[in-house]
Design a protein around this motif. Structure first.
Motif, PDB file in Angstrom:
ATOM      1  N   GLU A  39      15.651  35.037  25.104  1.00  0.00           N
ATOM      2  CA  GLU A  39      16.226  34.219  26.172  1.00  0.00           C
ATOM      3  C   GLU A  39      16.679  32.849  25.667  1.00  0.00           C
ATOM      4  N   SER A  40      16.268  32.467  24.475  1.00  0.00           N
ATOM      5  CA  SER A  40      16.557  31.135  23.939  1.00  0.00           C
ATOM      6  C   SER A  40      18.053  30.958  23.719  1.00  0.00           C
ATOM      7  N   ARG A  41      18.573  29.811  24.169  1.00  0.00           N
ATOM      8  CA  ARG A  41      20.001  29.561  24.122  1.00  0.00           C
ATOM      9  C   ARG A  41      20.349  28.525  23.058  1.00  0.00           C
ATOM     10  N   ILE A  42      21.486  28.730  22.423  1.00  0.00           N
ATOM     11  CA  ILE A  42      21.961  27.820  21.379  1.00  0.00           C
ATOM     12  C   ILE A  42      22.607  26.596  22.009  1.00  0.00           C
ATOM     13  N   ASP A  43      22.368  25.439  21.415  1.00  0.00           N
ATOM     14  CA  ASP A  43      22.972  24.186  21.857  1.00  0.00           C
ATOM     15  C   ASP A  43      24.192  23.896  20.983  1.00  0.00           C
ATOM     16  N   TYR A  44      25.377  24.007  21.571  1.00  0.00           N
ATOM     17  CA  TYR A  44      26.613  23.744  20.831  1.00  0.00           C
ATOM     18  C   TYR A  44      27.113  22.318  21.049  1.00  0.00           C
ATOM     19  N   GLY A  45      26.240  21.454  21.547  1.00  0.00           N
ATOM     20  CA  GLY A  45      26.642  20.087  21.827  1.00  0.00           C
ATOM     21  C   GLY A  45      26.880  19.244  20.593  1.00  0.00           C
ATOM     22  N   ARG A  46      26.376  19.701  19.458  1.00  0.00           N
ATOM     23  CA  ARG A  46      26.589  18.984  18.201  1.00  0.00           C
ATOM     24  C   ARG A  46      27.385  19.860  17.245  1.00  0.00           C
ATOM     25  N   ASN A  47      28.124  19.252  16.355  1.00  0.00           N
ATOM     26  CA  ASN A  47      28.993  20.010  15.447  1.00  0.00           C
ATOM     27  C   ASN A  47      28.203  20.480  14.219  1.00  0.00           C
ATOM     28  N   TRP A  48      27.119  21.209  14.479  1.00  0.00           N
ATOM     29  CA  TRP A  48      26.231  21.634  13.392  1.00  0.00           C
ATOM     30  C   TRP A  48      26.823  22.778  12.567  1.00  0.00           C
ATOM     31  N   ALA A  49      27.627  23.643  13.191  1.00  0.00           N
ATOM     32  CA  ALA A  49      28.141  24.811  12.485  1.00  0.00           C
ATOM     33  C   ALA A  49      29.057  24.408  11.329  1.00  0.00           C
ATOM     34  N   ARG A  50      29.988  23.491  11.602  1.00  0.00           N
ATOM     35  CA  ARG A  50      30.900  23.044  10.542  1.00  0.00           C
ATOM     36  C   ARG A  50      30.127  22.370   9.413  1.00  0.00           C
TER      37      ARG A  50
END
Length: 247
Positions: free
Chosen positions: A80-91
């Protein structure tokens, strides 16, 4: 490749582990050993753990790769845990990996996997981590099949060992291959009474040429692939025992 001897075809071994972000090589040894691997995605999410982070080795030493997770409460299940895309961590992660292994000829396919996974922006953490593990397993020519524990009905009063039995029975397993820490909390006697044998992992970490002067074990599988290539990892996996090989 044959996964068990002819006289042991009635037996079936499964592994059960929580999904991890870009796991270490011992995780893939467990997947390689078994006939079928179950992601234990129905347990409570734990903070500051391996579920959403792992390490790679840079020339300055180990560094963390972290997938931010939203704060959804103390009793949130892992699936159920959701990813936080609020920060540009992937790039930033792609850049960190690219710089750490700039001299490696083996990293480009892995970076492509990560970029594709990040661009899809799955909502749930396990919808990022599990497909990545499956794709990395395929990249390493691991033949095991996969499923999720959340697809297996759970009795309300099932403790940890009873839950393992439920998963084993749902997958027609005669044998479980579990992590070494399971020795402390798994009731092997109860499982044996119900027709399921247990083997605990006894893992010897290989050493290989790595970034920096000092070897750091328990890095993400990305580090091993970058250092020796998928063929090198496959050669190491082929040197390990398989379920039923002794039978």
């Amino acid at each position: 490749m044959a996964r068990r001897s002819d006289d042991a075809r009635a037996k079936k071994c499964i592994g059960i582990l929580q999904p991890v972000y870009l796991p270490w090589i011992g995780y893939f040894e467990q997947i390689e050993y078994v006939d079928h691997f179950v992601f234990q995605d129905d347990v409570q999410y734990t903070k500051n753990d391996w579920r959403n982070r792992n390490r790679i080795c840079t020339k300055a030493g180990p560094t963390w790769l972290i997938v931010p997770v939203k704060r959804d409460g103390l009793h949130t299940r892992l699936h159920e845990s959701r990813i936080d895309y609020g920060r540009n961590w992937a790039r930033k992660q792609i850049l960190t990996i690219s710089q750490a292994y700039a001299s490696s000829p083996f990293v480009a396919p892995v970076i492509a996997m990560l970029q594709e996974a990040f661009e899809a922006q799955p909502e749930r953490l396990t919808d990022l981590t599990i497909p990545l593990i499956e794709r990395l397993s395929s990249h390493l020519s691991i033949a095991s099949t996969f499923s999720r524990a959340s697809d297996v009905p759970r009795a309300p009063d099932a403790d940890l060992t009873a839950r393992l039995l439920e998963i084993a029975q749902a997958n027609d397993a005669t044998d479980l291959y579990l992590g070494a820490k399971g020795v402390a909390y798994v009731d092997t006697g109860f499982l044996a009474q119900n027709g399921v044998s247990v083997t605990f992992q006894d893992f010897v970490h290989p050493e290989y040429s790595q970034n920096g002067p000092e070897f750091h074990s328990h890095m993400s599988i990305l580090d091993y692939i970058a250092s020796v290539g998928p063929a090198g990892v496959r050669h190491w996996l082929d040197s390990l025992p398989k379920f039923g090989a002794h039978g």
